[in-house]
Scaffold this motif. Structure first.
Motif, PDB file in Angstrom:
ATOM      1  N   MET A   1       0.808  -1.189   0.000  1.00  0.00           N
ATOM      2  CA  MET A   1       0.000   0.000   0.000  1.00  0.00           C
ATOM      3  C   MET A   1       0.857   1.262   0.000  1.00  0.00           C
ATOM      4  SD  MET A   1      -3.501   0.423   1.560  1.00  0.00           S
ATOM      5  CE  MET A   1      -4.444   1.876   1.567  1.00  0.00           C
ATOM      6  N   ASP A   2       2.046   1.195   0.530  1.00  0.00           N
ATOM      7  CA  ASP A   2       2.925   2.355   0.541  1.00  0.00           C
ATOM      8  C   ASP A   2       3.297   2.798  -0.869  1.00  0.00           C
ATOM      9  OD1 ASP A   2       4.676   1.237   3.494  1.00  0.00           O
ATOM     10  OD2 ASP A   2       2.920   2.531   3.295  1.00  0.00           O
ATOM     11  N   LYS A   3       3.465   1.830  -1.775  1.00  0.00           N
ATOM     12  CA  LYS A   3       3.808   2.189  -3.145  1.00  0.00           C
ATOM     13  C   LYS A   3       2.680   2.954  -3.819  1.00  0.00           C
ATOM     14  CE  LYS A   3       7.257  -1.259  -4.135  1.00  0.00           C
ATOM     15  NZ  LYS A   3       7.749  -2.228  -5.079  1.00  0.00           N
ATOM     16  N   VAL A   4       1.454   2.600  -3.522  1.00  0.00           N
ATOM     17  CA  VAL A   4       0.317   3.314  -4.100  1.00  0.00           C
ATOM     18  C   VAL A   4       0.312   4.751  -3.605  1.00  0.00           C
ATOM     19  CG1 VAL A   4      -2.193   3.438  -4.201  1.00  0.00           C
ATOM     20  CG2 VAL A   4      -1.056   1.230  -4.394  1.00  0.00           C
ATOM     21  N   ARG A   5       0.522   4.945  -2.333  1.00  0.00           N
ATOM     22  CA  ARG A   5       0.554   6.294  -1.779  1.00  0.00           C
ATOM     23  C   ARG A   5       1.706   7.095  -2.351  1.00  0.00           C
ATOM     24  NH1 ARG A   5      -0.781   5.001   4.501  1.00  0.00           N
ATOM     25  NH2 ARG A   5      -2.973   4.518   4.166  1.00  0.00           N
ATOM     26  N   SER A   6       2.883   6.493  -2.463  1.00  0.00           N
ATOM     27  CA  SER A   6       4.029   7.236  -2.979  1.00  0.00           C
ATOM     28  C   SER A   6       3.833   7.577  -4.453  1.00  0.00           C
ATOM     29  CB  SER A   6       5.326   6.447  -2.780  1.00  0.00           C
ATOM     30  OG  SER A   6       5.317   5.285  -3.574  1.00  0.00           O
ATOM     31  N   TYR A   7       3.151   6.697  -5.209  1.00  0.00           N
ATOM     32  CA  TYR A   7       2.889   6.999  -6.610  1.00  0.00           C
ATOM     33  C   TYR A   7       1.967   8.194  -6.732  1.00  0.00           C
ATOM     34  CZ  TYR A   7       1.200   6.708 -11.359  1.00  0.00           C
ATOM     35  OH  TYR A   7       0.868   7.018 -12.644  1.00  0.00           O
ATOM     36  N   LYS A   8       0.908   8.220  -5.922  1.00  0.00           N
ATOM     37  CA  LYS A   8      -0.037   9.326  -5.996  1.00  0.00           C
ATOM     38  C   LYS A   8       0.588  10.628  -5.520  1.00  0.00           C
ATOM     39  CE  LYS A   8      -4.233   6.644  -5.690  1.00  0.00           C
ATOM     40  NZ  LYS A   8      -5.466   6.393  -4.953  1.00  0.00           N
ATOM     41  N   ALA A   9       1.542  10.546  -4.617  1.00  0.00           N
ATOM     42  CA  ALA A   9       2.159  11.746  -4.078  1.00  0.00           C
ATOM     43  C   ALA A   9       3.365  12.195  -4.903  1.00  0.00           C
ATOM     44  CB  ALA A   9       2.584  11.500  -2.640  1.00  0.00           C
ATOM     45  N   ARG A  10       3.724  11.453  -5.938  1.00  0.00           N
ATOM     46  CA  ARG A  10       4.884  11.800  -6.757  1.00  0.00           C
ATOM     47  C   ARG A  10       4.663  13.152  -7.414  1.00  0.00           C
ATOM     48  NH1 ARG A  10       6.546   7.100 -10.327  1.00  0.00           N
ATOM     49  NH2 ARG A  10       7.163   6.344  -8.286  1.00  0.00           N
ATOM     50  N   GLU A  11       5.672  13.981  -7.378  1.00  0.00           N
ATOM     51  CA  GLU A  11       5.569  15.305  -7.977  1.00  0.00           C
ATOM     52  C   GLU A  11       6.357  15.364  -9.276  1.00  0.00           C
ATOM     53  OE1 GLU A  11       6.467  18.406  -5.242  1.00  0.00           O
ATOM     54  OE2 GLU A  11       4.731  17.944  -4.007  1.00  0.00           O
ATOM     55  N   TYR A  12       5.874  16.209 -10.169  1.00  0.00           N
ATOM     56  CA  TYR A  12       6.461  16.356 -11.489  1.00  0.00           C
ATOM     57  C   TYR A  12       6.629  17.826 -11.824  1.00  0.00           C
ATOM     58  CZ  TYR A  12       4.855  11.547 -12.079  1.00  0.00           C
ATOM     59  OH  TYR A  12       4.636  10.216 -11.922  1.00  0.00           O
ATOM     60  N   ALA A  13       7.591  18.104 -12.681  1.00  0.00           N
ATOM     61  CA  ALA A  13       7.707  19.413 -13.305  1.00  0.00           C
ATOM     62  C   ALA A  13       7.062  19.283 -14.681  1.00  0.00           C
ATOM     63  CB  ALA A  13       9.168  19.816 -13.438  1.00  0.00           C
ATOM     64  N   LEU A  14       6.218  20.221 -15.040  1.00  0.00           N
ATOM     65  CA  LEU A  14       5.510  20.201 -16.317  1.00  0.00           C
ATOM     66  C   LEU A  14       6.142  21.218 -17.246  1.00  0.00           C
ATOM     67  CD1 LEU A  14       3.005  19.135 -17.917  1.00  0.00           C
ATOM     68  CD2 LEU A  14       1.750  21.087 -16.962  1.00  0.00           C
ATOM     69  N   TYR A  15       6.493  20.757 -18.446  1.00  0.00           N
ATOM     70  CA  TYR A  15       7.113  21.611 -19.457  1.00  0.00           C
ATOM     71  C   TYR A  15       6.310  21.544 -20.745  1.00  0.00           C
ATOM     72  CZ  TYR A  15      11.402  22.031 -16.725  1.00  0.00           C
ATOM     73  OH  TYR A  15      12.313  22.324 -15.761  1.00  0.00           O
ATOM     74  N   LYS A  16       6.323  22.646 -21.472  1.00  0.00           N
ATOM     75  CA  LYS A  16       5.818  22.665 -22.846  1.00  0.00           C
ATOM     76  C   LYS A  16       6.971  23.171 -23.684  1.00  0.00           C
ATOM     77  CE  LYS A  16       2.091  23.908 -25.836  1.00  0.00           C
ATOM     78  NZ  LYS A  16       0.743  24.437 -25.936  1.00  0.00           N
ATOM     79  N   GLY A  17       7.568  22.248 -24.435  1.00  0.00           N
ATOM     80  CA  GLY A  17       8.813  22.571 -25.115  1.00  0.00           C
ATOM     81  C   GLY A  17       9.877  22.813 -24.070  1.00  0.00           C
ATOM     82  N   GLU A  18      10.550  23.952 -24.145  1.00  0.00           N
ATOM     83  CA  GLU A  18      11.558  24.300 -23.147  1.00  0.00           C
ATOM     84  C   GLU A  18      11.005  25.220 -22.071  1.00  0.00           C
ATOM     85  OE1 GLU A  18      15.137  25.719 -24.925  1.00  0.00           O
ATOM     86  OE2 GLU A  18      15.288  24.019 -26.274  1.00  0.00           O
ATOM     87  N   ASN A  19       9.728  25.523 -22.137  1.00  0.00           N
ATOM     88  CA  ASN A  19       9.112  26.426 -21.173  1.00  0.00           C
ATOM     89  C   ASN A  19       8.580  25.669 -19.962  1.00  0.00           C
ATOM     90  OD1 ASN A  19       9.489  28.673 -22.874  1.00  0.00           O
ATOM     91  ND2 ASN A  19       7.646  28.148 -23.997  1.00  0.00           N
ATOM     92  N   TYR A  20       9.039  26.083 -18.800  1.00  0.00           N
ATOM     93  CA  TYR A  20       8.577  25.508 -17.536  1.00  0.00           C
ATOM     94  C   TYR A  20       7.194  26.060 -17.232  1.00  0.00           C
ATOM     95  CZ  TYR A  20       8.296  24.895 -12.467  1.00  0.00           C
ATOM     96  OH  TYR A  20       7.885  24.576 -11.193  1.00  0.00           O
ATOM     97  N   LEU A  21       6.228  25.167 -16.993  1.00  0.00           N
ATOM     98  CA  LEU A  21       4.870  25.598 -16.680  1.00  0.00           C
ATOM     99  C   LEU A  21       4.575  25.566 -15.185  1.00  0.00           C
ATOM    100  CD1 LEU A  21       2.893  23.814 -19.536  1.00  0.00           C
ATOM    101  CD2 LEU A  21       3.738  26.164 -19.468  1.00  0.00           C
TER     102      LEU A  21
END
Length: 70
Positions: A1-21
């Motif tokens: 169950m810990d893996k499910v929680r860590s997956y949902k809590a994973r953070e990402y940086a979102l980019y469009k091309g080279e632009n950080y969103l």
């Protein structure tokens, strides 16, 4: 169950091309930028990355994991 929680809590940086969103969980990014959760999950999969590598456009949306400790 810990893996499910860590997956949902994973953070990402979102980019469009080279632009950080922005950064956050997939749910937060979905709410902030209007992408569906399924679309953001697809942007993070290997098939999407391979497809984008084959094109020359620089305006593709992609995610970079920020806290990928695994």
């Amino acid at each position: 169950m810990d893996k499910v929680r860590s997956y949902k809590a994973r953070e990402y940086a979102l980019y469009k091309g080279e632009n950080y969103l922005g950064e956050g969980t997939i749910r937060q990014l979905s709410e902030r930028f209007g992408y569906t959760i399924k679309t953001l999950q697809w942007y993070n999969c290997i098939a999407a990355k391979r497809r984008f590598e084959k094109t020359s456009k620089n305006n593709h949306v992609f995610l970079i994991p920020l806290n990928d400790d695994e």
